[in-house]
Design an enzyme around this catalytic site. Structure first.
Site, PDB file in Angstrom:
ATOM      1  N   HIS A   1       0.861  -1.185   0.000  1.00  0.00           N
ATOM      2  CA  HIS A   1       0.000   0.000   0.000  1.00  0.00           C
ATOM      3  C   HIS A   1       0.896   1.233   0.000  1.00  0.00           C
ATOM      4  O   HIS A   1       2.057   1.182   0.422  1.00  0.00           O
ATOM      5  CB  HIS A   1      -0.896   0.004   1.231  1.00  0.00           C
ATOM      6  CG  HIS A   1      -1.953  -1.052   1.211  1.00  0.00           C
ATOM      7  ND1 HIS A   1      -3.090  -0.965   1.991  1.00  0.00           N
ATOM      8  CD2 HIS A   1      -2.056  -2.225   0.528  1.00  0.00           C
ATOM      9  CE1 HIS A   1      -3.844  -2.027   1.785  1.00  0.00           C
ATOM     10  NE2 HIS A   1      -3.233  -2.810   0.911  1.00  0.00           N
TER      11      HIS A   1
ATOM     12  N   GLU B   1       1.104   3.861   1.848  1.00  0.00           N
ATOM     13  CA  GLU B   1       1.677   4.237   3.136  1.00  0.00           C
ATOM     14  C   GLU B   1       2.825   3.311   3.526  1.00  0.00           C
ATOM     15  O   GLU B   1       3.850   3.771   4.034  1.00  0.00           O
ATOM     16  CB  GLU B   1       0.596   4.222   4.235  1.00  0.00           C
ATOM     17  CG  GLU B   1      -0.512   5.231   4.026  1.00  0.00           C
ATOM     18  CD  GLU B   1      -1.684   4.707   3.194  1.00  0.00           C
ATOM     19  OE1 GLU B   1      -2.748   5.334   3.224  1.00  0.00           O
ATOM     20  OE2 GLU B   1      -1.534   3.659   2.521  1.00  0.00           O
TER      21      GLU B   1
ATOM     22  N   CYS C   1      -5.772   2.294   5.791  1.00  0.00           N
ATOM     23  CA  CYS C   1      -6.478   1.058   6.130  1.00  0.00           C
ATOM     24  C   CYS C   1      -5.925   0.529   7.452  1.00  0.00           C
ATOM     25  O   CYS C   1      -4.928   1.036   7.971  1.00  0.00           O
ATOM     26  CB  CYS C   1      -6.298   0.038   5.007  1.00  0.00           C
ATOM     27  SG  CYS C   1      -4.651  -0.730   4.979  1.00  0.00           S
TER      28      CYS C   1
ATOM     29  N   CYS D   1      -2.141  -0.327   7.261  1.00  0.00           N
ATOM     30  CA  CYS D   1      -1.300   0.871   7.177  1.00  0.00           C
ATOM     31  C   CYS D   1      -1.316   1.648   8.485  1.00  0.00           C
ATOM     32  O   CYS D   1      -0.274   2.146   8.919  1.00  0.00           O
ATOM     33  CB  CYS D   1      -1.753   1.745   6.021  1.00  0.00           C
ATOM     34  SG  CYS D   1      -1.459   0.969   4.411  1.00  0.00           S
TER      35      CYS D   1
END
Length: 157
Positions: free
Chosen positions: A54, A56, A84, A87
């Site tokens: 992801h 991040e 999320c 993250c």
């Protein structure tokens, strides 16, 4: 929110927009410290075949490499979308000082990135979760933890 925060948030959104055209997802992240960009990341899940890639997480990994440290204390993350659960956990572990995000998790859910089932799972006791999780104590595992606790030169993290 400062002008810098707004600028960095816009940069995260611009990265996400560019990444869509490159085959990634609509997510971008920028990590800053003292008004300077330390690292950037975009969603590489489908491109890298890595469900943990992801934006991040990619940015956190790059910032840690750039600073040669596992702690990002004093740094700020600016993300195109609310992080999320994975993250957010990484953000806490990295000790980032603040999070700024543009879109919300409801916005993400509306386009097919719905994390609510994960939040729901976390709220359940382990035995009630959809993913079977089994605790199997081993003496060897106990020995690992005892060895770590006794290690005089360990680096706590």
């Amino acid at each position: 929110m400062s002008d810098d925060d707004d600028r960095f948030l816009r940069r995260a959104v611009a990265l996400a927009a560019r990444d869509i055209d490159a085959g990634g997802g609509p997510f971008g992240a920028v990590i800053t410290r003292g008004g300077d960009i330390i690292a950037e990341g975009t969603n590489r899940v489908t491109v890298a075949h890595d469900p943990t890639a992801h934006a991040e997480i990619v940015a956190i990994r790059a910032a840690c490499r750039a600073l040669d440290d596992f702690s990002l204390a004093g740094c700020v993350i600016h993300s195109s979308c609310e992080p999320c659960p994975m993250c957010l956990g990484a953000i806490y572990w990295a000790r980032l000082s603040r999070v700024h995000h543009a879109a919300t998790r409801a916005d993400a859910a509306a386009i097919g990135f719905d994390d609510q089932h994960i939040y729901d799972e976390f709220a359940r006791p382990p035995a009630a979760r959809r993913l079977p999780i089994f605790h199997r104590p081993l003496p060897e595992a106990d020995a690992l933890f005892k060895a770590w606790a006794a290690k005089p030169d360990k680096v706590p993290y």
